[in-house]
Write an enzyme that holds these catalytic residues in place. Structure first.
Site, PDB file in Angstrom:
ATOM      1  N   LYS A  70      -0.729   4.961   4.698  1.00  0.00           N
ATOM      2  CA  LYS A  70      -1.655   4.037   5.373  1.00  0.00           C
ATOM      3  C   LYS A  70      -1.273   3.873   6.843  1.00  0.00           C
ATOM      4  O   LYS A  70      -0.103   3.679   7.169  1.00  0.00           O
ATOM      5  CB  LYS A  70      -1.642   2.675   4.660  1.00  0.00           C
ATOM      6  CG  LYS A  70      -2.668   1.707   5.211  1.00  0.00           C
ATOM      7  CD  LYS A  70      -2.908   0.546   4.258  1.00  0.00           C
ATOM      8  CE  LYS A  70      -3.902  -0.455   4.806  1.00  0.00           C
ATOM      9  NZ  LYS A  70      -5.226   0.126   5.107  1.00  0.00           N
TER      10      LYS A  70
ATOM     11  N   HIS B 164       0.840  -1.207   0.000  1.00  0.00           N
ATOM     12  CA  HIS B 164       0.000   0.000   0.000  1.00  0.00           C
ATOM     13  C   HIS B 164       0.871   1.251   0.000  1.00  0.00           C
ATOM     14  O   HIS B 164       2.047   1.199   0.322  1.00  0.00           O
ATOM     15  CB  HIS B 164      -0.913   0.018   1.232  1.00  0.00           C
ATOM     16  CG  HIS B 164      -2.116  -0.872   1.103  1.00  0.00           C
ATOM     17  ND1 HIS B 164      -2.066  -2.229   1.335  1.00  0.00           N
ATOM     18  CD2 HIS B 164      -3.398  -0.604   0.738  1.00  0.00           C
ATOM     19  CE1 HIS B 164      -3.275  -2.752   1.129  1.00  0.00           C
ATOM     20  NE2 HIS B 164      -4.088  -1.791   0.761  1.00  0.00           N
TER      21      HIS B 164
HETATM   22  N1  LIG Z   1     -12.449  -0.489   2.058  1.00  0.00           N
HETATM   23  C1  LIG Z   1     -11.740  -0.056   1.028  1.00  0.00           C
HETATM   24  O1  LIG Z   1     -11.860  -0.516  -0.111  1.00  0.00           O
HETATM   25  C2  LIG Z   1     -10.774   1.068   1.261  1.00  0.00           C
HETATM   26  C3  LIG Z   1     -10.101   1.655   0.188  1.00  0.00           C
HETATM   27  C4  LIG Z   1      -9.236   2.708   0.448  1.00  0.00           C
HETATM   28  C5  LIG Z   1      -9.076   3.146   1.756  1.00  0.00           C
HETATM   29  N2  LIG Z   1      -9.721   2.530   2.753  1.00  0.00           N
HETATM   30  C6  LIG Z   1      -9.677   2.999   4.131  1.00  0.00           C
HETATM   31  O2  LIG Z   1     -10.485   4.168   4.176  1.00  0.00           O
HETATM   32  C7  LIG Z   1      -9.924   5.114   5.107  1.00  0.00           C
HETATM   33  C8  LIG Z   1      -9.671   6.439   4.389  1.00  0.00           C
HETATM   34  O3  LIG Z   1      -8.670   6.269   3.392  1.00  0.00           O
HETATM   35  P1  LIG Z   1      -8.087   7.511   2.581  1.00  0.00           P
HETATM   36  O4  LIG Z   1      -7.015   6.981   1.710  1.00  0.00           O
HETATM   37  O5  LIG Z   1      -9.194   8.298   1.995  1.00  0.00           O
HETATM   38  O6  LIG Z   1      -7.422   8.351   3.784  1.00  0.00           O
HETATM   39  P2  LIG Z   1      -7.163   9.913   3.867  1.00  0.00           P
HETATM   40  O7  LIG Z   1      -6.149  10.105   4.942  1.00  0.00           O
HETATM   41  O8  LIG Z   1      -6.890  10.473   2.532  1.00  0.00           O
HETATM   42  O9  LIG Z   1      -8.566  10.498   4.367  1.00  0.00           O
HETATM   43  C9  LIG Z   1      -9.071  10.370   5.663  1.00  0.00           C
HETATM   44  C10 LIG Z   1      -9.944  11.596   5.944  1.00  0.00           C
HETATM   45  O10 LIG Z   1     -10.587  11.402   7.190  1.00  0.00           O
HETATM   46  C11 LIG Z   1     -10.694  12.671   7.791  1.00  0.00           C
HETATM   47  N3  LIG Z   1     -10.949  12.570   9.219  1.00  0.00           N
HETATM   48  C12 LIG Z   1     -10.064  12.309  10.227  1.00  0.00           C
HETATM   49  N4  LIG Z   1     -10.685  12.360  11.414  1.00  0.00           N
HETATM   50  C13 LIG Z   1     -11.981  12.654  11.158  1.00  0.00           C
HETATM   51  C14 LIG Z   1     -13.121  12.851  11.972  1.00  0.00           C
HETATM   52  N5  LIG Z   1     -13.053  12.785  13.316  1.00  0.00           N
HETATM   53  N6  LIG Z   1     -14.299  13.130  11.382  1.00  0.00           N
HETATM   54  C15 LIG Z   1     -14.391  13.208  10.061  1.00  0.00           C
HETATM   55  N7  LIG Z   1     -13.341  13.053   9.211  1.00  0.00           N
HETATM   56  C16 LIG Z   1     -12.157  12.780   9.782  1.00  0.00           C
HETATM   57  C17 LIG Z   1      -9.360  13.340   7.475  1.00  0.00           C
HETATM   58  O11 LIG Z   1      -9.466  14.743   7.602  1.00  0.00           O
HETATM   59  C18 LIG Z   1      -9.159  12.899   6.031  1.00  0.00           C
HETATM   60  O12 LIG Z   1      -9.703  13.859   5.131  1.00  0.00           O
HETATM   61  C19 LIG Z   1      -8.680   4.437   5.682  1.00  0.00           C
HETATM   62  O13 LIG Z   1      -9.030   3.775   6.877  1.00  0.00           O
HETATM   63  C20 LIG Z   1      -8.310   3.404   4.638  1.00  0.00           C
HETATM   64  O14 LIG Z   1      -7.625   2.299   5.191  1.00  0.00           O
HETATM   65  C21 LIG Z   1     -10.575   1.505   2.526  1.00  0.00           C
HETATM   66  O1  LIG Z   2      -5.663   2.804   1.129  1.00  0.00           O
HETATM   67  C1  LIG Z   2      -5.963   1.986   2.030  1.00  0.00           C
HETATM   68  O2  LIG Z   2      -5.736   2.209   3.234  1.00  0.00           O
HETATM   69  C2  LIG Z   2      -6.614   0.726   1.657  1.00  0.00           C
HETATM   70  N1  LIG Z   2      -6.923  -0.104   2.603  1.00  0.00           N
HETATM   71  C3  LIG Z   2      -7.633  -1.316   2.399  1.00  0.00           C
HETATM   72  C4  LIG Z   2      -7.091  -2.377   3.353  1.00  0.00           C
HETATM   73  O3  LIG Z   2      -6.605  -2.071   4.457  1.00  0.00           O
HETATM   74  O4  LIG Z   2      -7.214  -3.543   3.001  1.00  0.00           O
HETATM   75  C5  LIG Z   2      -7.654  -1.803   0.998  1.00  0.00           C
HETATM   76  C6  LIG Z   2      -7.844  -0.725   0.022  1.00  0.00           C
HETATM   77  C7  LIG Z   2      -6.937   0.459   0.240  1.00  0.00           C
END
Ligand SMILES: NC(=O)c1ccc[n+]([C@@H]2O[C@H](COP(=O)([O-])OP(=O)(O)OC[C@H]3O[C@@H](n4cnc5c(N)ncnc54)[C@H](O)[C@@H]3O)[C@@H](O)[C@H]2O)c1
Ligand SMILES: O=C(O)C1=N[C@H](C(=O)O)CCC1
Length: 267
Positions: A160, A156
């Site tokens: 992260k 990643h």
């Molecule tokens: N399930 C999936 O497919 C998937 C894919 C990508 C990322 N993710 C997960 O999603 C999350 C976000 O990823 P990202 O790459 O967008 O991260 P990022 O750091 O770009 O964005 C996170 C956002 O959350 C905000 N935030 C922090 N505290 C907050 C609060 N108390 N209230 C509201 N907003 C708040 C931050 O200001 C930031 O804008 C991570 O946990 C990541 O692991 C999951």
């Molecule tokens: O960007 C991230 O953070 C992502 N997290 C997921 C994970 O923890 O598996 C997968 C997609 C991107």
């Protein structure tokens, strides 16, 4: 079909910005508010990267938002510690919830499952929204029956927070459903440098790579006599996750209880 009214937490994040575009492009979705870590009182259209058409209010506190806004679904794309709090608050208000935030422990999942049942509402926690990643996990589960020596390498971006990734943990969990716990490698193997063999879940080794330039990638490697099978998935950008977010929002309207993993709602 009635519009699905959505509160989005994390609208300025990498995922949040993509989710705003997806909501705008989906005729039966309506953004009714966003929860950000700052910018209380602004409109979503005032946030950097947000579509100019989005007239929904921004709150800096989920509890205030839930008390003030009528909605159907909360979508959380924030960070591991905050996602848990938001899910719990949304469930307590009886709202349906889609959580993309990763980093949930087994204890968290058990507690939240009980809460969703008690409140008779629906929630989906999806460690990975990319349809190809779900297929990678399902194919890995199939292969594990026949090739039970397995290592996972997840890669990643370097922003992260959690390791191993939610996807790697979910993959290992799906594999443990079909494979007995197993000691892999040489019985006398040792780590001359701590961590060299990665993390371990029921005998499956998990290695986490964090580098700029990466988005979300995983290889599941199966070793057998004279052969190696590699099942690999790559997300090249965050739009890859949006069809899965859309599917989860639509599906959560019709489920009761907590569903962990998109594979449980894919036909
Ligand atoms: N399930 C999936 O497919 C998937 C894919 C990508 C990322 N993710 C997960 O999603 C999350 C976000 O990823 P990202 O790459 O967008 O991260 P990022 O750091 O770009 O964005 C996170 C956002 O959350 C905000 N935030 C922090 N505290 C907050 C609060 N108390 N209230 C509201 N907003 C708040 C931050 O200001 C930031 O804008 C991570 O946990 C990541 O692991 C999951
Ligand atoms: O960007 C991230 O953070 C992502 N997290 C997921 C994970 O923890 O598996 C997968 C997609 C991107």
């Amino acid at each position: 079909m009635n519009n699905i009214r959505i509160i989005l937490a994390g609208p300025r994040g990498k995922m949040g910005q993509e989710a705003l575009k997806m909501i705008e492009e989906t005729p039966h979705f309506e953004l009714v508010a966003a929860v950000d870590s700052k910018n209380d009182g602004l409109q979503v259209k005032d946030l950097s990267g947000a579509p100019q058409s989005m007239e929904a209010p921004v709150y800096d506190d989920m509890e205030n938002c839930l008390a003030s806004i009528e909605a159907d679904v909360v979508v959380d794309l924030t960070r591991p510690d905050i996602g848990k709090i938001h899910l719990e608050l949304a469930l307590k208000h009886g709202l349906r919830t889609v959580i993309g935030t990763t980093g949930f422990s087994n204890e968290d999942l058990e507690r939240l499952k009980a809460l969703a049942e008690e409140k008779q509402t629906g929630a989906i926690i999806a460690p990975n929204f990319a349809i190809g990643a779900i297929l990678m996990m399902k194919f890995s589960q199939m292969a594990a029956k026949y090739l039970p020596d397995i290592e996972i390498i997840e890669k990643h971006h370097d922003q992260k927070l959690d390791a191993p990734s939610g996807t790697a943990l979910k993959t290992a969990q799906l594999i443990t459903e079909v494979r007995e716990e197993k000691k892999q490698g040489h019985p006398d193997e040792r780590e001359d440098l701590k961590g060299a063999r990665g993390a371990e879940l029921e005998g499956i080794r998990i290695h986490s790579v964090r580098l700029p330039g990466l988005v979300a990638h995983q290889e599941v490697i199966f070793g057998g006599e004279g052969q190696v099978l590699t099942i690999r998935h790559d997300s090249m950008n965050r739009t890859s996750f949006m069809p899965g977010v859309r599917l989860a929002v639509e599906s959560v309207m019709n489920i009761e209880g907590l569903v962990y993993g998109l594979e449980n709602i894919m036909e």
